[in-house]
Design a protein around this motif. Sequence first.
Motif, PDB file in Angstrom:
ATOM      1  N   TYR A 125       0.857  -1.191   0.000  1.00  0.00           N
ATOM      2  CA  TYR A 125       0.000   0.000   0.000  1.00  0.00           C
ATOM      3  C   TYR A 125       0.888   1.234   0.000  1.00  0.00           C
ATOM      4  CZ  TYR A 125      -3.996  -2.989   0.841  1.00  0.00           C
ATOM      5  OH  TYR A 125      -4.976  -3.949   0.694  1.00  0.00           O
ATOM      6  N   THR A 126       0.745   2.035  -1.048  1.00  0.00           N
ATOM      7  CA  THR A 126       1.642   3.167  -1.304  1.00  0.00           C
ATOM      8  C   THR A 126       0.822   4.343  -1.811  1.00  0.00           C
ATOM      9  OG1 THR A 126       3.489   1.682  -1.811  1.00  0.00           O
ATOM     10  CG2 THR A 126       3.619   3.908  -2.712  1.00  0.00           C
ATOM     11  N   ASP A 127       1.311   5.542  -1.556  1.00  0.00           N
ATOM     12  CA  ASP A 127       0.707   6.741  -2.147  1.00  0.00           C
ATOM     13  C   ASP A 127       1.431   7.066  -3.450  1.00  0.00           C
ATOM     14  OD1 ASP A 127      -1.145   7.129  -0.096  1.00  0.00           O
ATOM     15  OD2 ASP A 127       0.327   8.195   1.130  1.00  0.00           O
ATOM     16  N   PHE A 128       0.661   7.265  -4.507  1.00  0.00           N
ATOM     17  CA  PHE A 128       1.212   7.507  -5.837  1.00  0.00           C
ATOM     18  C   PHE A 128       0.873   8.905  -6.333  1.00  0.00           C
ATOM     19  CE2 PHE A 128       0.915   2.882  -5.824  1.00  0.00           C
ATOM     20  CZ  PHE A 128       2.091   2.503  -6.445  1.00  0.00           C
ATOM     21  N   HIS A 129       1.800   9.433  -7.126  1.00  0.00           N
ATOM     22  CA  HIS A 129       1.511  10.614  -7.933  1.00  0.00           C
ATOM     23  C   HIS A 129       1.950  10.295  -9.353  1.00  0.00           C
ATOM     24  CE1 HIS A 129       0.733  14.840  -8.800  1.00  0.00           C
ATOM     25  NE2 HIS A 129       1.806  14.807  -9.571  1.00  0.00           N
ATOM     26  N   ILE A 130       1.095  10.613 -10.317  1.00  0.00           N
ATOM     27  CA  ILE A 130       1.414  10.308 -11.718  1.00  0.00           C
ATOM     28  C   ILE A 130       1.887  11.569 -12.431  1.00  0.00           C
ATOM     29  CG2 ILE A 130      -1.015  10.623 -12.386  1.00  0.00           C
ATOM     30  CD1 ILE A 130       1.384   8.129 -14.044  1.00  0.00           C
ATOM     31  N   TYR A 131       2.980  11.426 -13.184  1.00  0.00           N
ATOM     32  CA  TYR A 131       3.490  12.501 -14.033  1.00  0.00           C
ATOM     33  C   TYR A 131       3.364  12.070 -15.492  1.00  0.00           C
ATOM     34  CZ  TYR A 131       5.639  14.449  -9.825  1.00  0.00           C
ATOM     35  OH  TYR A 131       5.851  14.976  -8.578  1.00  0.00           O
ATOM     36  N   SER A 132       2.846  12.970 -16.318  1.00  0.00           N
ATOM     37  CA  SER A 132       2.746  12.682 -17.748  1.00  0.00           C
ATOM     38  C   SER A 132       3.516  13.696 -18.587  1.00  0.00           C
ATOM     39  CB  SER A 132       1.278  12.651 -18.189  1.00  0.00           C
ATOM     40  OG  SER A 132       0.628  13.854 -17.844  1.00  0.00           O
ATOM     41  N   ASP A 133       4.200  14.611 -17.915  1.00  0.00           N
ATOM     42  CA  ASP A 133       4.944  15.668 -18.603  1.00  0.00           C
ATOM     43  C   ASP A 133       6.300  15.828 -17.919  1.00  0.00           C
ATOM     44  OD1 ASP A 133       5.926  18.323 -19.412  1.00  0.00           O
ATOM     45  OD2 ASP A 133       3.931  18.615 -20.261  1.00  0.00           O
ATOM     46  N   GLY A 134       7.358  15.787 -18.709  1.00  0.00           N
ATOM     47  CA  GLY A 134       8.703  15.897 -18.152  1.00  0.00           C
ATOM     48  C   GLY A 134       8.974  17.223 -17.469  1.00  0.00           C
ATOM     49  N   THR A 135       8.293  18.282 -17.916  1.00  0.00           N
ATOM     50  CA  THR A 135       8.505  19.589 -17.292  1.00  0.00           C
ATOM     51  C   THR A 135       7.932  19.638 -15.871  1.00  0.00           C
ATOM     52  OG1 THR A 135       6.462  20.484 -18.255  1.00  0.00           O
ATOM     53  CG2 THR A 135       8.505  20.784 -19.512  1.00  0.00           C
ATOM     54  N   GLU A 136       7.110  18.662 -15.523  1.00  0.00           N
ATOM     55  CA  GLU A 136       6.606  18.535 -14.156  1.00  0.00           C
ATOM     56  C   GLU A 136       7.396  17.479 -13.381  1.00  0.00           C
ATOM     57  OE1 GLU A 136       2.502  17.605 -14.595  1.00  0.00           O
ATOM     58  OE2 GLU A 136       1.969  19.571 -15.406  1.00  0.00           O
ATOM     59  N   THR A 157       5.580   4.188   5.847  1.00  0.00           N
ATOM     60  CA  THR A 157       4.173   4.417   6.148  1.00  0.00           C
ATOM     61  C   THR A 157       3.320   3.598   5.182  1.00  0.00           C
ATOM     62  OG1 THR A 157       4.134   6.316   4.654  1.00  0.00           O
ATOM     63  CG2 THR A 157       4.595   6.752   6.989  1.00  0.00           C
ATOM     64  N   LYS A 158       2.124   3.244   5.613  1.00  0.00           N
ATOM     65  CA  LYS A 158       1.202   2.513   4.745  1.00  0.00           C
ATOM     66  C   LYS A 158       0.385   3.507   3.943  1.00  0.00           C
ATOM     67  CE  LYS A 158      -2.208  -1.219   4.744  1.00  0.00           C
ATOM     68  NZ  LYS A 158      -2.920  -2.226   5.574  1.00  0.00           N
ATOM     69  N   GLY A 159       0.460   3.405   2.630  1.00  0.00           N
ATOM     70  CA  GLY A 159      -0.256   4.331   1.764  1.00  0.00           C
ATOM     71  C   GLY A 159      -1.674   3.871   1.470  1.00  0.00           C
ATOM     72  N   GLU A 160      -2.313   4.530   0.513  1.00  0.00           N
ATOM     73  CA  GLU A 160      -3.723   4.282   0.191  1.00  0.00           C
ATOM     74  C   GLU A 160      -3.926   3.277  -0.940  1.00  0.00           C
ATOM     75  OE1 GLU A 160      -6.368   5.547   1.781  1.00  0.00           O
ATOM     76  OE2 GLU A 160      -5.035   6.555   3.207  1.00  0.00           O
ATOM     77  N   THR A 161      -2.943   3.130  -1.816  1.00  0.00           N
ATOM     78  CA  THR A 161      -3.159   2.414  -3.073  1.00  0.00           C
ATOM     79  C   THR A 161      -2.556   1.010  -3.035  1.00  0.00           C
ATOM     80  OG1 THR A 161      -3.176   4.495  -4.289  1.00  0.00           O
ATOM     81  CG2 THR A 161      -2.792   2.507  -5.571  1.00  0.00           C
ATOM     82  N   ARG A 162      -3.390   0.001  -3.238  1.00  0.00           N
ATOM     83  CA  ARG A 162      -2.935  -1.395  -3.258  1.00  0.00           C
ATOM     84  C   ARG A 162      -2.275  -1.688  -4.607  1.00  0.00           C
ATOM     85  NH1 ARG A 162      -5.558  -6.525  -4.505  1.00  0.00           N
ATOM     86  NH2 ARG A 162      -4.693  -8.204  -3.203  1.00  0.00           N
TER      87      ARG A 162
END
Length: 400
Positions: free
Chosen positions: A42-53, A220-225
């Motif tokens: 269980y992990t918290d994720f953030h997705i990036y689709s643009d290299g400038t970010e 820490t235990k995140g939200e996403t399985r």
Amino acid sequence: MKIFLVILCIIAILIFLLYMDYQLGKRAQQKRIDRKNHPFRYTDFHIYSDGTELFPALFQAVKEAKSHVHILFYTIKTDSISNEFLHLLKTKAHEGVEVRLILDWLGSINIRKRIRRKLKQAGVQFAFCQLPTFPFLFYSLQVRNHRKIAIIDGKIGFMGGFNIGKDYIHENFKLSPWRDYHLQLIGEGVDDLQREFLIDWLKASKINLLQNQVYFPAQTKGETRHQIIPTQGVYLEELLCNLIKNSKRSLLIATPYFIPSKRVTEELLRALHRNVSLTILIPNKADHMLVKEAAFPYLRKLLKDGASVYQYMNGFFHGKLINTDNEIMIVGSSNFDRRSIFLNHELNCCIYDPVFIAKMNKITTMDLEQAKELSLEDLKRIHLWSMVKEWLARLFAPFL
């Protein structure tokens, strides 16, 4: 005439030797690899689709490192953004932070000895991976480490499709804007990224750090399985086939290179015959020779049986994603091609969380809106030069 025959014989012998090298090397590789799936996490994720970010977030995480920075990329270019990144690694090493950098030997072959020497002088621990080796020299040249991993202090991880270079921040005139998918992880899954990095570090440097707990702090235990799945030219085909076989309603495949194996193609056709909706998103532009034409034979079969195929028109699409029934989503480094299936070392994340999948669906919907639907008639109307390239692509499909 005799000279011509001699030349033909020499060419035939060379082709046979390369073929035997490849087949025997592949067989030896399959015997060495043990299947390994990490536990559900269980992990918290953030997705990036643009290299400038992505790059500002990655660079900032490295700047804030206190203990160690572990980096593995298939490609780091030799341009301004790459130089900035390598300078940052040297700066952190000067500060006393442990910095380890693994690069694929062929993918980053432009990182010359002078650059490597300066990295080492600054205290960066550097190693190339996947160097060509005997006795199967040709086969080992084909096997690449295609993973993209960054771990900072054992707490923040990055993985996905982006490499380091100006191409990925829209500064390649022919391929801009560049579209890709990359994950940031905070939580339990970072341990699995760390473990995969240290396994690759052991292979590349012969230094074993896997038992050192400093690299595995409490998480820490995140939200996403989810589940981290590494592959090394084995088992990816089985994973893909099982996903397709178990699909009930819909399949979305987003990939820059669509050159599936025979078994995977057959499963896709069976899915269509079960009335599963199959959508394929590929780039209109190609960044390598023949890869676009190599997809045509497979796309014709699938279009004929009801698949929907879209070509991304707003620059170059390099994202790697599979969505099954909006229940299971895979994001990572592997392309939907034979090279990723049968040769490369890849790293993917299998996500089971409906909230994350819904968030990712908004991004893929935007990408599909930037795409043009490809019809079977379009592929029947290709010009002569495309037909020649398609024929050549059939010959070299396993290596594209």
